[in-house]
Design a protein around this motif. Structure first.
Motif, short mmCIF file in Angstrom:
data_model
loop_
_atom_site.label_atom_id
_atom_site.label_comp_id
_atom_site.label_asym_id
_atom_site.label_seq_id
_atom_site.Cartn_x
_atom_site.Cartn_y
_atom_site.Cartn_z
N HIS A 2 0.84 -1.21 0.00
CA HIS A 2 0.00 0.00 0.00
C HIS A 2 0.87 1.26 0.00
N THR A 3 1.89 1.28 0.86
CA THR A 3 2.78 2.44 0.92
C THR A 3 3.57 2.58 -0.37
N ILE A 4 4.07 1.45 -0.87
CA ILE A 4 4.83 1.47 -2.13
C ILE A 4 3.97 2.02 -3.26
N LEU A 5 2.74 1.48 -3.38
CA LEU A 5 1.87 1.91 -4.47
C LEU A 5 1.42 3.35 -4.29
N THR A 6 1.05 3.73 -3.04
CA THR A 6 0.57 5.09 -2.80
C THR A 6 1.63 6.12 -3.12
N LEU A 7 2.83 5.94 -2.55
CA LEU A 7 3.88 6.94 -2.73
C LEU A 7 4.45 6.91 -4.15
N SER A 8 4.57 5.72 -4.73
CA SER A 8 5.08 5.65 -6.10
C SER A 8 4.07 6.23 -7.09
N LEU A 9 2.78 5.87 -6.90
CA LEU A 9 1.74 6.43 -7.77
C LEU A 9 1.58 7.92 -7.55
N ALA A 10 1.78 8.36 -6.28
CA ALA A 10 1.65 9.79 -5.98
C ALA A 10 2.69 10.61 -6.74
N GLU A 11 3.90 10.06 -6.87
CA GLU A 11 4.94 10.74 -7.64
C GLU A 11 4.46 10.96 -9.08
N GLN A 12 3.85 9.91 -9.65
CA GLN A 12 3.40 9.99 -11.06
C GLN A 12 2.16 10.87 -11.21
N THR A 13 1.16 10.68 -10.32
CA THR A 13 -0.07 11.47 -10.42
C THR A 13 0.22 12.95 -10.13
N ASN A 14 1.19 13.20 -9.25
CA ASN A 14 1.55 14.58 -8.95
C ASN A 14 2.16 15.26 -10.18
N LYS A 15 2.98 14.52 -10.93
CA LYS A 15 3.57 15.06 -12.17
C LYS A 15 2.47 15.37 -13.19
N LEU A 16 1.50 14.43 -13.29
CA LEU A 16 0.39 14.64 -14.24
C LEU A 16 -0.44 15.85 -13.84
N MET A 17 -0.72 15.99 -12.52
CA MET A 17 -1.50 17.13 -12.05
C MET A 17 -0.75 18.44 -12.31
N LYS A 18 0.57 18.40 -12.13
CA LYS A 18 1.37 19.61 -12.35
C LYS A 18 1.30 20.04 -13.82
N LYS A 19 1.40 19.06 -14.74
CA LYS A 19 1.29 19.36 -16.16
C LYS A 19 -0.09 19.91 -16.50
N LEU A 20 -1.13 19.28 -15.91
CA LEU A 20 -2.50 19.73 -16.16
C LEU A 20 -2.71 21.15 -15.65
N GLU A 21 -2.19 21.43 -14.44
CA GLU A 21 -2.34 22.77 -13.87
C GLU A 21 -1.59 23.81 -14.70
N GLU A 22 -0.43 23.43 -15.22
CA GLU A 22 0.32 24.36 -16.06
C GLU A 22 -0.45 24.72 -17.32
N ARG A 23 -1.17 23.71 -17.86
CA ARG A 23 -1.98 23.97 -19.06
C ARG A 23 -3.16 24.90 -18.73
N ILE A 24 -3.78 24.64 -17.55
CA ILE A 24 -4.98 25.40 -17.18
C ILE A 24 -4.64 26.79 -16.65
N LEU A 25 -3.59 26.86 -15.79
CA LEU A 25 -3.29 28.11 -15.09
C LEU A 25 -2.32 29.02 -15.82
N SER A 26 -1.55 28.47 -16.79
CA SER A 26 -0.58 29.30 -17.50
C SER A 26 -1.29 30.30 -18.39
N PRO A 27 -0.74 31.51 -18.51
CA PRO A 27 -1.32 32.50 -19.45
C PRO A 27 -1.29 31.98 -20.87
N PRO A 28 -2.23 32.40 -21.74
CA PRO A 28 -2.30 31.92 -23.13
C PRO A 28 -1.01 32.12 -23.90
N GLU A 29 -0.31 33.29 -23.67
CA GLU A 29 0.91 33.55 -24.42
C GLU A 29 2.02 32.55 -24.06
#
Length: 313
Positions: A279-306
């Motif tokens: 559970h810890t292995i999967l949670t923390l390992s998956l969290a690393e990956q899902t956090n990267k995906l969320m960061k990319k998604l937020e950059e797309r949504i929150l970044s200015p159009p230019e």
């Protein structure tokens, strides 16, 4: 790290993936913690003798539905618990490090443990009613019952029955034990993970990636299990009781040790280890990956159009 909201979502998604794989061992752990409750040695049943034996007994008698009792509550609880734990840990740590050390990036064991415990306690308090119903659903067995048996059709029926009988206070029965348990576990989970990760990078030259996440998560999971199991046993018994068999955390601890011996608080430790490590292995390992995906998604949504157009150019 992504924003607090992004880290909350990433942590919740990661934990749900982990709990799907480890829920059967959680069911066995709870039943082992409850079997022989307040019975003297020599008079205790041993329906479930370990992680693999327990899984096989439950599947044989109750099918997959039996081993996955309470999975819906487990998902909701994990989203709340690990969303808080992974979402609030880094902002709290950075804020305290800035306040006390004048450097948000500086690591301090005391601050890390405090923020781990505080973020875990918030998650435990938020998810306690769902863990309460989950425990009661998992302990129920029409074939080999252990502890007090609660007949709930599903999670919603369980929440409704408890609220009608005991009100809001009933839904938060055992929340003190849950906060102690999660505070203990959370105070060491993330600090141990990041400590192991830094040491492996420094001394073994491991680079960022799945092997590093796996090794760091394994070290963290083992420490969490050792520290968290005694309050976990007390919490399971407080959650599952009817009426006022136990007056609170310390009363439950005293009665358990007096009647069943000291090692009773470590009942179910092997299924717990079988659950907490993956559970810890999967949670923390998956969290690393899902956090990267969320960061990319937020950059797309929150970044200015230019800025977005420059990236695509």
């Amino acid at each position: 790290m992504s924003t607090t909201a992004g880290a909350f979502i990433a942590g919740g998604i990661a934990a749900c993936g982990a709990v799907t794989a480890t829920h059967p061992f959680e069911t066995v752990k709870i039943r082992m913690q409850l079997q022989g409750e307040l019975q003297t040695k020599g008079h205790q049943p041993h329906h479930y003798r370990g992680p693999l034996h327990g899984v096989s007994v439950i599947v044989r008698n109750e099918g997959l539905r039996g081993i996955y009792r309470g999975i819906g509550c487990a998902y909701i609880y994990q989203v709340l618990l690990n969303g808080c734990r992974l979402g609030f840990y880094e902002p709290m740590r950075a804020g305290l490090a800035t306040l006390m050390l004048n450097d948000a990036a500086k690591q301090n064991l005391g601050i890390n443990m405090f923020c781990g415990a505080a973020s875990g306690i918030m998650g435990a308090a938020a998810g306690s009613p769902f863990f309460l119903v989950k425990t009661r659903l998992q302990s129920f067995s029409p074939f080999l019952p252990v502890g007090t048996q609660h007949r709930y059709k599903n999670a919603w029926d369980g929440l409704s029955q408890i609220f009608r009988a005991e009100g809001v206070r009933g839904l938060y029965r055992g929340v003190g034990a849950a906060m102690i348990r999660t505070g203990f576990g959370s105070s060491v989970q993330l600090p141990t993970y990041f400590f192991a990760k830094r040491r492996l990078q420094k001394h073994l030259g491991m680079e960022e990636g799945a092997p590093l996440h796996l090794a760091s998560s394994t070290a963290s999971g083992f420490v969490v299990c050792v520290v968290m199991h005694p309050p976990d046993t007390i919490m399971s018994r407080l959650y599952n009781q009817n009426g006022n068999l136990y007056k609170g955390v310390f009363d439950c601890l005293a009665k358990t040790v007096k009647t069943e011996g000291f090692f009773a608080i470590y009942k179910g430790v092997f299924p717990h280890l079988a659950r907490i490590l993956p559970h810890t292995i999967l949670t923390l390992s998956l969290a690393e990956q899902t956090n990267k995906l969320m960061k990319k998604l937020e950059e797309r949504i929150l970044s200015p159009p230019e800025t977005q157009s420059m990236r695509t150019a």
